[in-house]
Scaffold this motif. Structure first.
Motif, PDB file in Angstrom:
ATOM      1  N   ILE A 193       0.826  -1.212   0.000  1.00 58.61           N
ATOM      2  CA  ILE A 193       0.000   0.000   0.000  1.00 58.61           C
ATOM      3  C   ILE A 193       0.858   1.260   0.000  1.00 58.61           C
ATOM      4  O   ILE A 193       0.620   2.190  -0.784  1.00 58.61           O
ATOM      5  CB  ILE A 193      -0.941   0.013   1.225  1.00 58.61           C
ATOM      6  N   PHE A 194       1.870   1.292   0.859  1.00 58.08           N
ATOM      7  CA  PHE A 194       2.599   2.540   1.099  1.00 58.08           C
ATOM      8  C   PHE A 194       3.960   2.620   0.415  1.00 58.08           C
ATOM      9  O   PHE A 194       4.571   3.694   0.400  1.00 58.08           O
ATOM     10  CB  PHE A 194       2.803   2.739   2.607  1.00 58.08           C
ATOM     11  N   ILE A 195       4.473   1.503  -0.126  1.00 55.09           N
ATOM     12  CA  ILE A 195       5.822   1.533  -0.686  1.00 55.09           C
ATOM     13  C   ILE A 195       5.845   1.230  -2.179  1.00 55.09           C
ATOM     14  O   ILE A 195       6.514   1.931  -2.952  1.00 55.09           O
ATOM     15  CB  ILE A 195       6.732   0.541   0.061  1.00 55.09           C
ATOM     16  N   ALA A 196       5.121   0.192  -2.604  1.00 63.26           N
ATOM     17  CA  ALA A 196       5.225  -0.272  -3.995  1.00 63.26           C
ATOM     18  C   ALA A 196       4.863   0.823  -4.993  1.00 63.26           C
ATOM     19  O   ALA A 196       5.669   1.187  -5.867  1.00 63.26           O
ATOM     20  CB  ALA A 196       4.351  -1.503  -4.190  1.00 63.26           C
ATOM     21  N   CYS A 197       3.647   1.363  -4.893  1.00 69.60           N
ATOM     22  CA  CYS A 197       3.227   2.395  -5.844  1.00 69.60           C
ATOM     23  C   CYS A 197       4.032   3.680  -5.721  1.00 69.60           C
ATOM     24  O   CYS A 197       4.410   4.269  -6.745  1.00 69.60           O
ATOM     25  CB  CYS A 197       1.734   2.678  -5.686  1.00 69.60           C
ATOM     26  N   PRO A 198       4.314   4.176  -4.504  1.00 71.11           N
ATOM     27  CA  PRO A 198       5.163   5.365  -4.417  1.00 71.11           C
ATOM     28  C   PRO A 198       6.512   5.208  -5.099  1.00 71.11           C
ATOM     29  O   PRO A 198       7.045   6.181  -5.657  1.00 71.11           O
ATOM     30  CB  PRO A 198       5.313   5.564  -2.904  1.00 71.11           C
ATOM     31  N   MET A 199       7.090   4.007  -5.093  1.00 70.40           N
ATOM     32  CA  MET A 199       8.374   3.810  -5.762  1.00 70.40           C
ATOM     33  C   MET A 199       8.261   3.955  -7.268  1.00 70.40           C
ATOM     34  O   MET A 199       9.245   4.279  -7.947  1.00 70.40           O
ATOM     35  CB  MET A 199       8.940   2.430  -5.413  1.00 70.40           C
ATOM     36  N   LEU A 200       7.045   3.724  -7.805  1.00 72.56           N
ATOM     37  CA  LEU A 200       6.830   3.876  -9.246  1.00 72.56           C
ATOM     38  C   LEU A 200       6.721   5.335  -9.671  1.00 72.56           C
ATOM     39  O   LEU A 200       6.466   5.618 -10.839  1.00 72.56           O
ATOM     40  CB  LEU A 200       5.560   3.131  -9.667  1.00 72.56           C
ATOM     41  N   THR A 201       6.881   6.257  -8.749  1.00 74.70           N
ATOM     42  CA  THR A 201       6.814   7.685  -9.071  1.00 74.70           C
ATOM     43  C   THR A 201       8.150   8.376  -8.845  1.00 74.70           C
ATOM     44  O   THR A 201       8.227   9.606  -8.902  1.00 74.70           O
ATOM     45  CB  THR A 201       5.745   8.375  -8.204  1.00 74.70           C
TER      46      THR A 201
END
Length: 321
Positions: free
Chosen positions: A288-296
């Protein structure tokens, strides 16, 4: 009759996870560094599976107290002895760390007799069922095979996600999974709990759980990137919110299952269950908090061009009314 879907969180949630992305990534970086530091400084309290030692099976005339046997062995000079029940309540399995200069003959004879003498009580005698010496070379082989298994899983993840998604997704998913495993392993290093084969199996299971959770979110990200005409940050937000209920329910069911294993599975399965419980919590939070933010961030930033359909898909979309 209406059937209401099982959900813990409404499907129309609008939590702005991307607004917290820098904070979550900073916390993740600190946890990552702290986990590495903990493992480097403390190491692991490897169990007999990896260090070798003596295994003694004994049977008492009547059910014996595990804590009492452990205390009597400690008084006899066998500190850190692992004692657990198996079979009936009168059977105990004792694992002892190897001693300097100890040979196979010593382990099978003198050590076993010392265990019998220390564990027995005047009104509850212990009888030898089996004794076995596990050499350190066996532990080295198990550790090496465990490392090979972990590397095999990581490489498999990279290949699978690289084919199914895009290389940026593969890198982020692998880093997130390794983060989950590292934090879980650091817990065992920090607490000094025994690190045995069941814990290693639990860590491998955590890898599978983590990657499954992350792939579900990434699949929704890819769909939304292709169908929504909004900014990438909004795509990430909607994707996480749309999969949030499924993520929470899956993680909760998994956690409750391994909690039952922890409570009622006995000492031999405690490490397995504990590693999976910690991994379930960390894996859910990281998806929730790490995977998607890393894609930015930086070179891993995903754009619409990265996820455009292939030529045939574009032609099919163009022909739609």
């Amino acid at each position: 009759m209406k059937i209401f879907p099982l959900t813990l969180i409404p499907n129309d949630t609008r939590i702005d996870f991307m607004r917290m992305r820098w904070v979550s990534l900073a916390i993740a970086a600190l946890l990552f560094a702290a986990s590495i530091g903990t493992i480097v400084l403390n190491g692991f309290n490897y169990a007999l599976d990896f260090t070798g030692g003596t295994v003694v099976e004994v049977r008492f005339d009547r059910p014996a107290s595990i804590d009492g046997v452990r205390e009597r062995l400690a008084d006899a000079g066998y500190e850190g002895a692992q004692v657990q029940s198996f079979g009936s309540g009168t059977d105990l399995l004792v694992r002892l760390q190897p001693r300097d200069g100890q040979t196979t003959t010593d382990a099978n004879n003198r050590t076993a007799q010392d265990v019998l003498a220390a564990a027995s009580l005047p009104d509850n005698q212990a009888h030898l069922l089996r004794t076995e010496f596990v050499g350190p070379q066996v532990g080295d082989e198990l550790a090496r095979n465990g490392l090979y298994a972990a590397l095999f899983v990581v490489v498999g993840f990279l290949i699978y996600i690289g084919f199914r998604f895009e290389w940026k997704f593969a890198v982020v998913a692998t880093v997130t999974t390794l983060f989950d495993v590292l934090v879980t392993a650091a817990f065992f290093s920090w607490t000094g709990r025994d690190f045995d084969l069941t814990v290693l199996a639990g860590l491998l299971a955590v890898m599978g759980f983590s990657i499954n959770d992350t792939i579900v979110v990434f699949d929704r990200v890819r769909e939304n990137f292709r169908s929504l005409r909004v900014e990438p940050l909004e795509v990430m937000n909607r994707s996480i919110n749309q999969t949030l209920s499924r993520t929470i329910i899956t993680s909760l069911v998994f956690f409750l299952s391994v909690l039952a294993l922890y409570l009622y599975g006995g000492g031999s399965l405690e490490g397995l269950a504990l590693s999976q419980m910690i991994g379930a919590v960390i894996g859910t939070l990281s998806s929730i908090f790490i995977a998607c933010p890393m894609l930015t961030v930086g070179p891993l930033k995903v754009t619409k061009q990265d996820l455009l359909p292939k030529a045939k898909d574009e032609e099919a979309l163009a022909r739609r009314p």
